[in-house]
Design a protein around this motif. Structure first.
Motif, short mmCIF file in Angstrom:
data_model
loop_
_atom_site.label_atom_id
_atom_site.label_comp_id
_atom_site.label_asym_id
_atom_site.label_seq_id
_atom_site.Cartn_x
_atom_site.Cartn_y
_atom_site.Cartn_z
N TRP A 59 0.81 -1.21 0.00
CA TRP A 59 0.00 0.00 0.00
C TRP A 59 0.85 1.26 0.00
N ALA A 60 2.00 1.22 0.67
CA ALA A 60 2.90 2.37 0.63
C ALA A 60 3.43 2.58 -0.79
N LYS A 63 0.65 4.11 -2.97
CA LYS A 63 0.49 5.55 -2.69
C LYS A 63 1.61 6.37 -3.31
N SER A 64 2.86 5.92 -3.15
CA SER A 64 3.97 6.69 -3.72
C SER A 64 3.93 6.68 -5.24
N ALA A 66 1.20 6.46 -7.11
CA ALA A 66 0.10 7.35 -7.51
C ALA A 66 0.52 8.81 -7.42
N LYS A 67 1.30 9.16 -6.38
CA LYS A 67 1.78 10.55 -6.26
C LYS A 67 2.67 10.93 -7.42
#
Length: 167
Positions: A59-60, A63-64, A66-67
């Motif tokens: 999940w980390a 998220k990174s 997607a950023k």
């Protein structure tokens, strides 16, 4: 590379089974390895510490990623291009069977063409370290253009080029 060679041989075997035994039997025979894989999957257990670590890192990482993709237009366009190219490749693979029907070819011919496609992919994986990255980047566009051009020829040899272009 060995996996792709195995897929090539199974494509060839599937063509012969479909031609001489029947299409239904080809499907039914493919259920045997599926059952073996499901059995192995159900009997394999994952250590707990791997799962917890994987979940948090997964999940980390999402998220990174997607950023980065949303903050940089070039990354967004590259991701979009890769998704569209993947969809086109899948479409080309899925509709290859219509090519055979249009040329009135047997399923054995389809097996040979698919076997050739996967064996070419396997050879590419074996040859890649010899060619090297710099030369490969120079050659890839030429291979893609030539295979795509030859795949537009609607005859028997064109099928092989059509399938290789979809790699």
């Amino acid at each position: 590379g060995l996996f792709l060679a195995g897929v090539g041989l199974s494509s060839l075997a599937g063509g012969y089974i479909a031609e001489y035994i029947g299409l239904r039997e080809t499907y039914l025979l493919s259920l045997v390895p599926v059952a073996i894989n499901l059995l192995l999957l159900l009997t394999t257990t994952e250590p707990k510490f791997h799962k917890e670590e994987f979940d948090s890192k997964f999940w980390a990482h999402i998220k990174s990623s997607a950023k980065v993709i949303t903050s940089q237009p070039i990354a967004f366009h590259l991701a979009l291009f890769l998704v569209v190219a993947g969809m086109l490749r899948s479409t080309q693979n899925e509709f290859a069977g219509l090519y055979y029907i249009g040329l009135s070819l047997s399923v054995v011919a389809m097996g040979y063409a698919n076997a050739g496609k996967w064996i070419v992919g396997a050879l590419g994986q074996f040859i890649a370290p010899i060619v090297g990255r710099k030369r490969a980047f120079k050659l890839v566009p030429w291979f893609f253009i030539s295979f795509t051009a030859f795949s537009l020829v609607t005859n028997v040899p064109g099928i092989v080029f059509f399938l290789i272009a979809s790699l």
